[in-house]
Design a protein around this motif. Structure first.
Motif, PDB file in Angstrom:
ATOM      1  N   SER A  24       0.936  -1.103  -0.126  1.00  8.63           N
ATOM      2  CA  SER A  24      -0.081   0.051  -0.004  1.00  8.63           C
ATOM      3  C   SER A  24       0.862   1.225  -0.031  1.00  8.63           C
ATOM      4  CB  SER A  24      -0.983   0.036   1.247  1.00  8.63           C
ATOM      5  OG  SER A  24      -0.078  -0.147   2.404  1.00  8.63           O
ATOM      6  N   SER A  25       2.070   1.270  -0.534  1.00  6.68           N
ATOM      7  CA  SER A  25       3.046   2.217  -0.397  1.00  6.68           C
ATOM      8  C   SER A  25       3.188   2.956  -1.797  1.00  6.68           C
ATOM      9  CB  SER A  25       4.291   2.028   0.091  1.00  6.68           C
ATOM     10  OG  SER A  25       4.296   1.365   1.466  1.00  6.68           O
ATOM     11  N   LEU A  26       2.156   2.874  -2.649  1.00  8.37           N
ATOM     12  CA  LEU A  26       2.462   3.523  -3.867  1.00  8.37           C
ATOM     13  C   LEU A  26       2.587   5.013  -3.761  1.00  8.37           C
ATOM     14  CD1 LEU A  26      -0.160   1.524  -6.040  1.00  8.37           C
ATOM     15  CD2 LEU A  26       2.138   1.260  -5.956  1.00  8.37           C
ATOM     16  N   GLY A  27       3.401   5.437  -4.631  1.00  7.55           N
ATOM     17  CA  GLY A  27       3.714   6.936  -4.449  1.00  7.55           C
ATOM     18  C   GLY A  27       5.008   7.042  -3.612  1.00  7.55           C
ATOM     19  N   ARG A  28       5.363   6.319  -2.852  1.00  2.00           N
ATOM     20  CA  ARG A  28       6.357   6.434  -1.942  1.00  2.00           C
ATOM     21  C   ARG A  28       7.676   5.356  -2.079  1.00  2.00           C
ATOM     22  NH1 ARG A  28       5.012   5.667   3.561  1.00  2.00           N
ATOM     23  NH2 ARG A  28       3.313   4.424   2.814  1.00  2.00           N
ATOM     24  N   VAL A  29       7.263   4.637  -3.221  1.00  2.00           N
ATOM     25  CA  VAL A  29       8.293   3.623  -3.394  1.00  2.00           C
ATOM     26  C   VAL A  29       8.872   3.770  -4.747  1.00  2.00           C
ATOM     27  CG1 VAL A  29       8.964   1.000  -4.122  1.00  2.00           C
ATOM     28  CG2 VAL A  29       7.309   1.794  -2.340  1.00  2.00           C
ATOM     29  N   VAL A  30      10.221   4.106  -5.150  1.00  2.00           N
ATOM     30  CA  VAL A  30      11.085   4.136  -6.302  1.00  2.00           C
ATOM     31  C   VAL A  30      11.908   3.109  -6.915  1.00  2.00           C
ATOM     32  CG1 VAL A  30      12.725   5.656  -7.383  1.00  2.00           C
ATOM     33  CG2 VAL A  30      11.165   6.396  -5.780  1.00  2.00           C
ATOM     34  N   PHE A  31      11.331   2.766  -8.208  1.00  2.00           N
ATOM     35  CA  PHE A  31      12.204   1.576  -8.844  1.00  2.00           C
ATOM     36  C   PHE A  31      13.598   2.009  -9.316  1.00  2.00           C
ATOM     37  CE2 PHE A  31      12.428  -1.257 -12.605  1.00  2.00           C
ATOM     38  CZ  PHE A  31      13.080  -2.125 -12.076  1.00  2.00           C
ATOM     39  N   LEU A  32      14.512   1.852  -8.752  1.00  2.00           N
ATOM     40  CA  LEU A  32      15.907   2.076  -9.380  1.00  2.00           C
ATOM     41  C   LEU A  32      16.756   1.059  -9.945  1.00  2.00           C
ATOM     42  CD1 LEU A  32      18.036   4.372  -9.029  1.00  2.00           C
ATOM     43  CD2 LEU A  32      18.905   3.465  -6.943  1.00  2.00           C
ATOM     44  N   TYR A  33      17.231   1.398 -11.116  1.00  2.00           N
ATOM     45  CA  TYR A  33      18.007   0.260 -11.964  1.00  2.00           C
ATOM     46  C   TYR A  33      18.984   1.238 -12.847  1.00  2.00           C
ATOM     47  CZ  TYR A  33      14.864   1.675 -15.830  1.00  2.00           C
ATOM     48  OH  TYR A  33      14.120   2.182 -16.900  1.00  2.00           O
ATOM     49  N   GLY A  34      19.954   0.227 -13.246  1.00  2.00           N
ATOM     50  CA  GLY A  34      21.000   0.856 -14.030  1.00  2.00           C
ATOM     51  C   GLY A  34      22.386   0.366 -13.612  1.00  2.00           C
ATOM     52  N   TYR A  35      22.483   0.067 -12.153  1.00  2.00           N
ATOM     53  CA  TYR A  35      23.558  -0.235 -11.571  1.00  2.00           C
ATOM     54  C   TYR A  35      24.208  -1.792 -12.059  1.00  2.00           C
ATOM     55  CZ  TYR A  35      23.387   3.468  -7.932  1.00  2.00           C
ATOM     56  OH  TYR A  35      23.456   4.568  -7.384  1.00  2.00           O
ATOM     57  N   PRO A  36      25.630  -1.846 -11.897  1.00  2.00           N
ATOM     58  CA  PRO A  36      26.098  -2.976 -12.332  1.00  2.00           C
ATOM     59  C   PRO A  36      25.739  -3.932 -11.464  1.00  2.00           C
ATOM     60  CG  PRO A  36      27.765  -1.296 -11.204  1.00  2.00           C
ATOM     61  CD  PRO A  36      26.617  -0.690 -11.655  1.00  2.00           C
ATOM     62  N   GLN A  37      25.763  -5.318 -11.762  1.00  2.00           N
ATOM     63  CA  GLN A  37      25.229  -6.418 -10.899  1.00  2.00           C
ATOM     64  C   GLN A  37      25.891  -6.634  -9.520  1.00  2.00           C
ATOM     65  OE1 GLN A  37      25.017  -9.744 -13.419  1.00  2.00           O
ATOM     66  NE2 GLN A  37      23.746  -9.067 -14.787  1.00  2.00           N
ATOM     67  N   HIS A  38      27.101  -6.176  -9.347  1.00  2.00           N
ATOM     68  CA  HIS A  38      27.807  -6.451  -8.098  1.00  2.00           C
ATOM     69  C   HIS A  38      27.557  -5.523  -7.044  1.00  2.00           C
ATOM     70  CE1 HIS A  38      30.401  -2.841  -8.556  1.00  2.00           C
ATOM     71  NE2 HIS A  38      30.443  -3.145  -9.942  1.00  2.00           N
ATOM     72  N   VAL A  39      26.828  -4.259  -7.363  1.00  2.00           N
ATOM     73  CA  VAL A  39      26.114  -3.383  -6.381  1.00  2.00           C
ATOM     74  C   VAL A  39      25.321  -4.065  -5.334  1.00  2.00           C
ATOM     75  CG1 VAL A  39      25.095  -1.239  -5.869  1.00  2.00           C
ATOM     76  CG2 VAL A  39      26.855  -1.494  -7.753  1.00  2.00           C
ATOM     77  N   HIS A  40      25.378  -3.945  -4.182  1.00  2.00           N
ATOM     78  CA  HIS A  40      24.571  -4.462  -2.951  1.00  2.00           C
ATOM     79  C   HIS A  40      23.519  -3.430  -2.455  1.00  2.00           C
ATOM     80  CE1 HIS A  40      23.589  -6.783   0.506  1.00  2.00           C
ATOM     81  NE2 HIS A  40      23.704  -7.762  -0.295  1.00  2.00           N
ATOM     82  N   GLN A  41      22.586  -3.733  -1.863  1.00  2.00           N
ATOM     83  CA  GLN A  41      21.766  -3.020  -1.446  1.00  2.00           C
ATOM     84  C   GLN A  41      22.065  -2.059  -0.241  1.00  2.00           C
ATOM     85  OE1 GLN A  41      19.007  -6.399  -0.629  1.00  2.00           O
ATOM     86  NE2 GLN A  41      19.105  -5.840   1.540  1.00  2.00           N
ATOM     87  N   TYR A  42      22.994  -2.550   0.548  1.00  2.00           N
ATOM     88  CA  TYR A  42      23.587  -2.066   1.724  1.00  2.00           C
ATOM     89  C   TYR A  42      24.438  -0.607   1.019  1.00  2.00           C
ATOM     90  CZ  TYR A  42      22.005  -5.780   4.353  1.00  2.00           C
ATOM     91  OH  TYR A  42      21.447  -6.642   5.035  1.00  2.00           O
ATOM     92  N   GLN A  43      25.059  -0.919   0.009  1.00  2.00           N
ATOM     93  CA  GLN A  43      25.551   0.156  -0.557  1.00  2.00           C
ATOM     94  C   GLN A  43      24.914   1.263  -1.312  1.00  2.00           C
ATOM     95  OE1 GLN A  43      27.904  -2.933  -3.341  1.00  2.00           O
ATOM     96  NE2 GLN A  43      29.373  -1.231  -3.237  1.00  2.00           N
ATOM     97  N   ILE A  44      23.831   0.841  -1.736  1.00  2.28           N
ATOM     98  CA  ILE A  44      22.483   1.741  -2.435  1.00  2.28           C
ATOM     99  C   ILE A  44      21.982   2.811  -1.100  1.00  2.28           C
ATOM    100  CG2 ILE A  44      20.120   2.116  -3.261  1.00  2.28           C
ATOM    101  CD1 ILE A  44      22.310   1.020  -5.337  1.00  2.28           C
ATOM    102  N   ARG A  45      22.100   2.173   0.061  1.00  2.00           N
ATOM    103  CA  ARG A  45      21.443   2.700   1.247  1.00  2.00           C
ATOM    104  C   ARG A  45      22.472   3.760   1.789  1.00  2.00           C
ATOM    105  NH1 ARG A  45      17.853   2.402   5.673  1.00  2.00           N
ATOM    106  NH2 ARG A  45      17.044   0.543   4.686  1.00  2.00           N
ATOM    107  N   ASP A  46      23.712   3.383   1.657  1.00  2.00           N
ATOM    108  CA  ASP A  46      24.922   4.423   1.893  1.00  2.00           C
ATOM    109  C   ASP A  46      24.958   5.424   0.835  1.00  2.00           C
ATOM    110  OD1 ASP A  46      27.435   4.814   3.562  1.00  2.00           O
ATOM    111  OD2 ASP A  46      28.382   4.330   1.669  1.00  2.00           O
TER     112      ASP A  46
END
Length: 254
Positions: free
Chosen positions: A156-178
């Protein structure tokens, strides 16, 4: 003696009758594929409804715009498309369409407050040119197409969730948060940053793509404005390898 002999003669006949009455017929095997087809035929709503089935021959309040240019935003729909731009006050809401891998389908559904406004908008936009693409409009019945992938990972979070793509495959979600710690990313029932799904009915993930959950819709829109089209430079593992550049895309799920 005569009576006993007559009883023995009648027993086989009676036994034969009993065997015939208690004989059980073998039921044919049930084909699960055929059963699903039969259920779908009896109840068409159980199956996935195609766009052609959703198109209405009569005017409705919902207009579907297809063949949009890649990267079209909600602001483009509200202000730029059409001879003089559409009136924002007449649009109730709009929703972009995604496939089951959360990739944009270059189409959206616009819900108007009145049927007359929708008909006027569809007439102006149909077969018009926008950024080199010829647009098409159709009247449809549903303003939002159910998407099990989006519903499962976004809720139910539509409007507050962003789909981010284009990073190389080795990038981890913790790096994205940082990388994006300056933005208000929130953890609720969903992790604030998680890898985007690859398929709707499995637990596979799409490497290099992420879902980011923000505190407010305004913060999510700010993130899209800042990040969309930016370049991420990835250094090679060895010093001899040349650095590679990746163009990022950020789409607001609404």
């Amino acid at each position: 003696m005569v009576l006993a002999r007559s009883m023995l003669q009648t027993v086989p006949a009676q036994v034969g009758v009993r065997l015939q009455t208690t004989k059980v017929r073998k039921q044919p095997a049930v084909d699960p594929v055929q059963m699903r087809r039969e259920l779908k035929r009896r109840d068409p709503g159980r199956g996935r409804q195609s766009v052609a089935q959703d198109i209405s021959l009569e005017p409705t309040r919902v207009v579907r715009i297809s063949n949009l240019p890649p990267g079209t935003t909600a602001s483009d729909i509200r202000h730029s498309i059409g001879p003089h731009g559409s009136d924002t006050a007449k649009i109730s809401s709009l929703h972009f369409e995604f496939d089951y891998q959360l990739r944009p389908l270059r189409s959206c559904r616009v819900l108007f407050f009145s049927q007359d406004d929708a008909a006027r908008f569809a007439l102006q936009i149909n077969r018009s040119q926008f950024a080199g693409y010829r647009l098409r409009t159709d009247f449809v019945r549903r303003s939002v197409v159910p998407n099990p992938t989006r519903d499962k990972y976004v809720g139910s979070s539509l409007g507050r969730v962003v789909f981010l793509y284009g990073y190389p495959q080795h990038v981890h979600q913790y790096q994205i948060r940082d990388f994006y710690r300056e933005y208000d990313i929130v953890d609720t029932t969903l992790p604030g940053v998680q890898q985007a799904p690859q398929l709707g009915d499995t637990f596979l993930v799409r490497r290099g793509a992420f879902l980011l959950h923000f505190t407010t819709e305004a913060e999510a829109r700010r993130f899209v404005r800042d990040v969309y089209g930016s370049v991420y430079t990835s250094k090679g593992e060895n010093s001899d390898e040349a650095a590679q550049e990746y163009t990022l895309k950020a789409i607001l799920l609404q």
